[in-house]
Motif scaffolding. Structure first.
Motif, PDB file in Angstrom:
ATOM      1  N   LEU A 177       0.807  -1.218   0.000  1.00 52.12           N
ATOM      2  CA  LEU A 177       0.000   0.000   0.000  1.00 52.12           C
ATOM      3  C   LEU A 177       0.842   1.271   0.000  1.00 52.12           C
ATOM      4  O   LEU A 177       1.786   1.415   0.777  1.00 52.12           O
ATOM      5  N   THR A 178       0.477   2.199  -0.869  1.00 53.55           N
ATOM      6  CA  THR A 178       0.995   3.559  -0.837  1.00 53.55           C
ATOM      7  C   THR A 178      -0.198   4.505  -0.765  1.00 53.55           C
ATOM      8  O   THR A 178      -1.356   4.078  -0.845  1.00 53.55           O
ATOM      9  N   LYS A 179       0.065   5.780  -0.648  1.00 53.30           N
ATOM     10  CA  LYS A 179      -1.017   6.758  -0.580  1.00 53.30           C
ATOM     11  C   LYS A 179      -1.792   6.838  -1.889  1.00 53.30           C
ATOM     12  O   LYS A 179      -2.900   7.370  -1.926  1.00 53.30           O
ATOM     13  N   LYS A 180      -1.215   6.301  -2.962  1.00 52.55           N
ATOM     14  CA  LYS A 180      -1.858   6.385  -4.268  1.00 52.55           C
ATOM     15  C   LYS A 180      -2.467   5.062  -4.730  1.00 52.55           C
ATOM     16  O   LYS A 180      -3.053   4.993  -5.816  1.00 52.55           O
ATOM     17  N   PHE A 228       5.546   6.321   9.110  1.00 55.92           N
ATOM     18  CA  PHE A 228       5.832   5.216  10.017  1.00 55.92           C
ATOM     19  C   PHE A 228       6.424   5.754  11.313  1.00 55.92           C
ATOM     20  O   PHE A 228       7.085   6.785  11.320  1.00 55.92           O
ATOM     21  N   ARG A 229       6.181   5.034  12.388  1.00 54.97           N
ATOM     22  CA  ARG A 229       6.814   5.364  13.659  1.00 54.97           C
ATOM     23  C   ARG A 229       7.872   4.307  13.958  1.00 54.97           C
ATOM     24  O   ARG A 229       7.691   3.120  13.671  1.00 54.97           O
ATOM     25  N   LYS A 230       8.967   4.732  14.523  1.00 56.02           N
ATOM     26  CA  LYS A 230      10.026   3.796  14.881  1.00 56.02           C
ATOM     27  C   LYS A 230       9.764   3.273  16.276  1.00 56.02           C
ATOM     28  O   LYS A 230       9.667   4.043  17.231  1.00 56.02           O
ATOM     29  N   ILE A 231       9.611   1.963  16.417  1.00 53.21           N
ATOM     30  CA  ILE A 231       9.305   1.416  17.729  1.00 53.21           C
ATOM     31  C   ILE A 231      10.549   1.435  18.619  1.00 53.21           C
ATOM     32  O   ILE A 231      11.685   1.378  18.135  1.00 53.21           O
ATOM     33  N   LYS A 308      -3.960   4.837  13.337  1.00 51.96           N
ATOM     34  CA  LYS A 308      -5.064   5.510  12.646  1.00 51.96           C
ATOM     35  C   LYS A 308      -5.070   5.168  11.156  1.00 51.96           C
ATOM     36  O   LYS A 308      -6.141   5.017  10.548  1.00 51.96           O
ATOM     37  N   ASP A 309      -3.887   5.059  10.562  1.00 53.04           N
ATOM     38  CA  ASP A 309      -3.809   4.692   9.149  1.00 53.04           C
ATOM     39  C   ASP A 309      -4.192   3.227   8.943  1.00 53.04           C
ATOM     40  O   ASP A 309      -4.916   2.889   7.993  1.00 53.04           O
ATOM     41  N   LYS A 310      -3.730   2.362   9.830  1.00 47.68           N
ATOM     42  CA  LYS A 310      -4.060   0.936   9.715  1.00 47.68           C
ATOM     43  C   LYS A 310      -5.566   0.716   9.807  1.00 47.68           C
ATOM     44  O   LYS A 310      -6.148  -0.011   8.986  1.00 47.68           O
ATOM     45  N   GLU A 311      -6.199   1.352  10.788  1.00 48.16           N
ATOM     46  CA  GLU A 311      -7.634   1.163  10.997  1.00 48.16           C
ATOM     47  C   GLU A 311      -8.449   1.728   9.835  1.00 48.16           C
ATOM     48  O   GLU A 311      -9.412   1.106   9.374  1.00 48.16           O
ATOM     49  N   LYS A 312      -8.044   2.898   9.369  1.00 45.22           N
ATOM     50  CA  LYS A 312      -8.767   3.541   8.266  1.00 45.22           C
ATOM     51  C   LYS A 312      -8.675   2.711   6.987  1.00 45.22           C
ATOM     52  O   LYS A 312      -9.683   2.486   6.298  1.00 45.22           O
ATOM     53  N   ILE A 313      -7.473   2.249   6.673  1.00 47.41           N
ATOM     54  CA  ILE A 313      -7.264   1.496   5.439  1.00 47.41           C
ATOM     55  C   ILE A 313      -7.931   0.125   5.504  1.00 47.41           C
ATOM     56  O   ILE A 313      -8.578  -0.311   4.547  1.00 47.41           O
ATOM     57  N   LYS A 314      -7.796  -0.538   6.632  1.00 48.62           N
ATOM     58  CA  LYS A 314      -8.412  -1.856   6.767  1.00 48.62           C
ATOM     59  C   LYS A 314      -9.924  -1.766   6.655  1.00 48.62           C
ATOM     60  O   LYS A 314     -10.566  -2.580   5.978  1.00 48.62           O
ATOM     61  N   SER A 315     -10.503  -0.747   7.293  1.00 51.67           N
ATOM     62  CA  SER A 315     -11.952  -0.546   7.227  1.00 51.67           C
ATOM     63  C   SER A 315     -12.392  -0.278   5.790  1.00 51.67           C
ATOM     64  O   SER A 315     -13.398  -0.828   5.320  1.00 51.67           O
ATOM     65  N   TYR A 316     -11.610   0.543   5.088  1.00 50.60           N
ATOM     66  CA  TYR A 316     -11.938   0.855   3.695  1.00 50.60           C
ATOM     67  C   TYR A 316     -11.870  -0.393   2.810  1.00 50.60           C
ATOM     68  O   TYR A 316     -12.786  -0.677   2.026  1.00 50.60           O
TER      69      TYR A 316
END
Length: 332
Positions: A177-180, A228-231, A308-316
């Motif tokens: 997945l990318t933004k496009k 991305f966040r660095k854990i 927030k990105d994971k939840e939004k994309i998965k829901s979509y």
């Protein structure tokens, strides 16, 4: 919290197995070819040193690797890591040898040479297509200089050939997945020809620089990556504990992110036992046990997309009206 506890338990189990001398590789990953006929902008190959970017594994070396693996009861093999395995001039012979020795075989290919190997590929257990793009323009942007029409026809042709065979591989592909990314178009384009679509975010490339693994964006597509966040904790990676990775020339790599075989982990002409327990590999495993990562801390595996990105994309994606939605498997 559950994942943190699970990782902690897993690492403790691995630690005691190593102390007891029973920690052994469960799979072997073999790069039979160093060549690739694509220059994908998200792939670490675009930064690969010239001396590591060409060459083929000799069949005699391949046989010797398999014998050593069998001696340790390793039965699972992945024939890909940094390159395109179907470019090996003796690919069919290599598959036949592995099957005669009763290995479970996974092959990943960009499908550019698929038309040459229909019959032999029926013998592999898992066949993964590395394909990005949902139409001609997007495909050719991510898979330079491969041509969309050829790849599409190759995949369709193999699907038609294999679908009614009694024995055939499980066929899958990765949706990065990318933004496009136009997910629905991707599903409708490729979904008919695969059994499974693994959904993940497109990551930055992992490179080895100044004695550490680091992540790097390609400026040509820098605006397309998700953030991305660095854990900073919960570090876990299976490669140092379960996988033996062998480059085309017999040099040992730590993992699939060690694209250039940068670490001094020896060569396969040594015993697997000595390779598996050498000083450098044990040091890396110790960093995971202590959760004080140094060499591996910058790897993309430890850069995670925001919730927030994971939840939004998965829901979509789950809301899409597609007959192929049942083939989706989320990796995040």
């Amino acid at each position: 919290m559950f994942k943190k506890i699970k990782n902690k338990i897993r690492l403790k189990e691995l630690y005691y197995k190593e102390k007891l001398g029973i920690l052994k590789p469960k799979e072997i990953i073999i790069d039979i070819a160093a060549y690739c006929n694509a220059e994908c902008p998200f792939c670490p190959r675009i930064y690969m040193p010239e001396e590591r970017s060409h060459g083929y594994m000799k069949v005699e070396l391949f046989k010797e690797i398999l014998k050593k693996a069998k001696d340790l009861n390793i039965n699972k093999m992945r024939l890909y890591s940094t390159a395109e395995p179907l470019l090996h001039p003796k690919f069919s012979q290599i598959i036949s040898i592995a099957k005669e020795m009763d290995f479970f075989i996974e092959v990943s290919t960009n499908a550019s040479m698929l038309h040459k190997y229909h019959e032999i590929l029926l013998k592999v257990d898992v066949l993964q297509f590395s394909i990005e793009g949902w139409d001609k323009e997007s495909y050719e942007k991510y898979r330079i200089p491969l041509k969309f029409e050829k790849i599409y026809n190759n995949i369709k042709s193999f699907s038609d050939y294999a679908k009614n065979k009694k024995v055939r591989p499980k066929i899958m592909c990765n949706l990065l997945l990318t933004k496009k990314t136009e997910v629905k178009k991707y599903l409708e384009l490729w979904g008919e020809y695969v059994d499974k679509i693994a959904v993940n975010f497109m990551s930055q490339a992992t490179l080895y620089d100044n004695k550490k693994f680091i992540s790097k964006k390609n400026n040509e597509i820098k605006d397309e990556y998700y953030s991305f966040r660095k854990i900073k904790s919960e570090f876990m990676c299976s490669y140092p504990f379960t996988s033996l990775v062998v480059s085309y020339d017999g040099k040992i790599s730590l993992c699939c992110s060690d694209f250039f075989s940068s670490l001094d982990l020896g060569y396969i002409d040594e015993s697997i036992k000595s390779i598996w327990n050498n000083k450098e590999r044990k040091k890396i495993r110790e960093e995971f046990y202590s959760q004080k990562l140094d060499k591996c801390s910058g790897c993309t595996i430890f850069h995670k997309p925001f919730d927030k990105d994971k939840e939004k994309i998965k829901s979509y994606i789950l809301s899409l009206d597609s007959k192929h939605s049942n083939k989706l498997v989320f990796g995040f």
